[in-house]
Design a protein around this motif. Structure first.
Motif, PDB file in Angstrom:
ATOM      1  N   GLY A   1       0.784  -1.224   0.000  1.00  0.00           N
ATOM      2  CA  GLY A   1       0.000   0.000   0.000  1.00  0.00           C
ATOM      3  C   GLY A   1       0.817   1.276   0.000  1.00  0.00           C
ATOM      4  N   ALA A   2       2.156   1.170   0.156  1.00  0.00           N
ATOM      5  CA  ALA A   2       3.010   2.357   0.171  1.00  0.00           C
ATOM      6  C   ALA A   2       3.081   2.972  -1.224  1.00  0.00           C
ATOM      7  CB  ALA A   2       4.407   2.004   0.659  1.00  0.00           C
ATOM      8  N   THR A   3       2.947   4.286  -1.307  1.00  0.00           N
ATOM      9  CA  THR A   3       2.966   4.970  -2.595  1.00  0.00           C
ATOM     10  C   THR A   3       3.895   6.174  -2.565  1.00  0.00           C
ATOM     11  OG1 THR A   3       1.086   6.394  -2.004  1.00  0.00           O
ATOM     12  CG2 THR A   3       0.587   4.283  -3.093  1.00  0.00           C
ATOM     13  N   THR A   4       4.248   6.643  -3.740  1.00  0.00           N
ATOM     14  CA  THR A   4       5.006   7.873  -3.893  1.00  0.00           C
ATOM     15  C   THR A   4       4.400   8.634  -5.061  1.00  0.00           C
ATOM     16  OG1 THR A   4       7.215   8.830  -4.124  1.00  0.00           O
ATOM     17  CG2 THR A   4       6.714   6.903  -5.485  1.00  0.00           C
ATOM     18  N   VAL A   5       4.832   9.872  -5.266  1.00  0.00           N
ATOM     19  CA  VAL A   5       4.327  10.666  -6.381  1.00  0.00           C
ATOM     20  C   VAL A   5       5.485  11.136  -7.253  1.00  0.00           C
ATOM     21  CG1 VAL A   5       2.190  11.424  -5.290  1.00  0.00           C
ATOM     22  CG2 VAL A   5       4.284  12.719  -4.890  1.00  0.00           C
ATOM     23  N   LYS A   6       5.219  11.249  -8.554  1.00  0.00           N
ATOM     24  CA  LYS A   6       6.219  11.681  -9.527  1.00  0.00           C
ATOM     25  C   LYS A   6       5.655  12.838 -10.337  1.00  0.00           C
ATOM     26  CE  LYS A   6       8.965  10.048 -13.459  1.00  0.00           C
ATOM     27  NZ  LYS A   6       9.277   8.882 -14.332  1.00  0.00           N
ATOM     28  N   TRP A   7       6.477  13.855 -10.566  1.00  0.00           N
ATOM     29  CA  TRP A   7       6.046  15.033 -11.314  1.00  0.00           C
ATOM     30  C   TRP A   7       6.192  14.795 -12.808  1.00  0.00           C
ATOM     31  CZ3 TRP A   7       3.501  19.454 -10.951  1.00  0.00           C
ATOM     32  CH2 TRP A   7       3.726  20.465 -11.887  1.00  0.00           C
ATOM     33  N   ILE A   8       5.142  15.111 -13.557  1.00  0.00           N
ATOM     34  CA  ILE A   8       5.159  15.028 -15.016  1.00  0.00           C
ATOM     35  C   ILE A   8       4.751  16.386 -15.553  1.00  0.00           C
ATOM     36  CG2 ILE A   8       4.189  13.933 -17.066  1.00  0.00           C
ATOM     37  CD1 ILE A   8       3.717  11.451 -15.409  1.00  0.00           C
TER      38      ILE A   8
END
Length: 230
Positions: free
Chosen positions: A214-221
């Motif tokens: 369930g661990a998530t991260t975010v990436k900029w596009i």
């Protein structure tokens, strides 16, 4: 240059909750004015059975108007916290300053024993928050400064969390958008750089490889390649 990750999350729990004073006055001793029934009434000093001390006004067995409450220290050489300010019906109510045992300090408005209205909290690690409070939590418009991250979160807060506004950096650059759990939320936003360049785009959420379930991260596009001017 895009930041690799969000700065340390402003911890809404870093501010310890106000330790409640006794709801019912049971004095170990009272030194001060009394009414016709010889009960505490007016200015004086109350010492409670647990060692706490109140210096101020008592009316009808309640702490009222201006007063200072001193909590007994939990260990030798430490202070147990103090509150100095306005009271109503035995509770912090109005303007007051609370100094916590960990050296955090809140100065501002209170309502029925909780931080509510305009106020500033200075944390022992060098962080600070200045803005609106509701029910003891950051709620409304305010600015949080992260000493470790050397950045500012300025905008809208809800239930102690930063949810929308500007993430400002020491070099003058900034990001504007929505936030969740202390980092940019999966949504659109805009970076503004020190030289005035801007880039719009979106944060996309991904699972963390090899991380906990369930661990998530975010990436900029970005919407377009960013060309920085020399």
């Amino acid at each position: 240059k895009m930041p690799a990750k969000a700065a340390a999350k402003p911890d809404p729990k870093a501010a310890p909750p106000p330790e409640p004073e006794p709801e019912q006055e049971v004095y170990g001793s009272w030194e001060g004015e009394r009414n016709e029934e010889k009960l505490p009434h007016g200015q004086g000093k109350a010492t409670y059975p647990n060692g706490d001390i109140y210096i101020g006004r008592i009316e009808n067995n309640n702490r009222e108007k201006q007063g200072k409450y001193i909590w007994k220290s939990a260990a030798e050489g430490q202070h147990g916290g103090t509150y100095e300010g306005e009271y109503e019906s035995n509770k912090k109510h109005g303007m007051g300053v609370m100094k916590y045992p960990d050296d955090g300090v809140y100065e501002g408005h209170w309502k029925e024993g909780l931080r509510e209205g305009k106020g500033t909290f200075k944390y022992p690690n060098g962080d600070w928050y200045k803005g609106d409070w509701l029910g003891g939590m950051k709620f409304g418009t305010g600015t949080y400064y992260s000493f470790e991250g050397c950045c500012w979160y300025s905008g809208t807060w809800k239930d102690g969390e930063f949810v929308d506004g500007d993430w400002k950096f020491k070099d003058g650059s900034s990001y504007r958008g929505e936030f969740k759990a202390g980092r940019p939320a999966p949504s659109r936003g805009r970076f503004r750089f020190q030289n005035g360049d801007e880039q719009t785009g979106r944060w996309v959420q991904y699972p963390v490889e090899g991380g906990e379930e369930g661990a998530t991260t975010v990436k900029w596009i970005g919407d377009h390649p960013l060309v920085l001017l020399n």
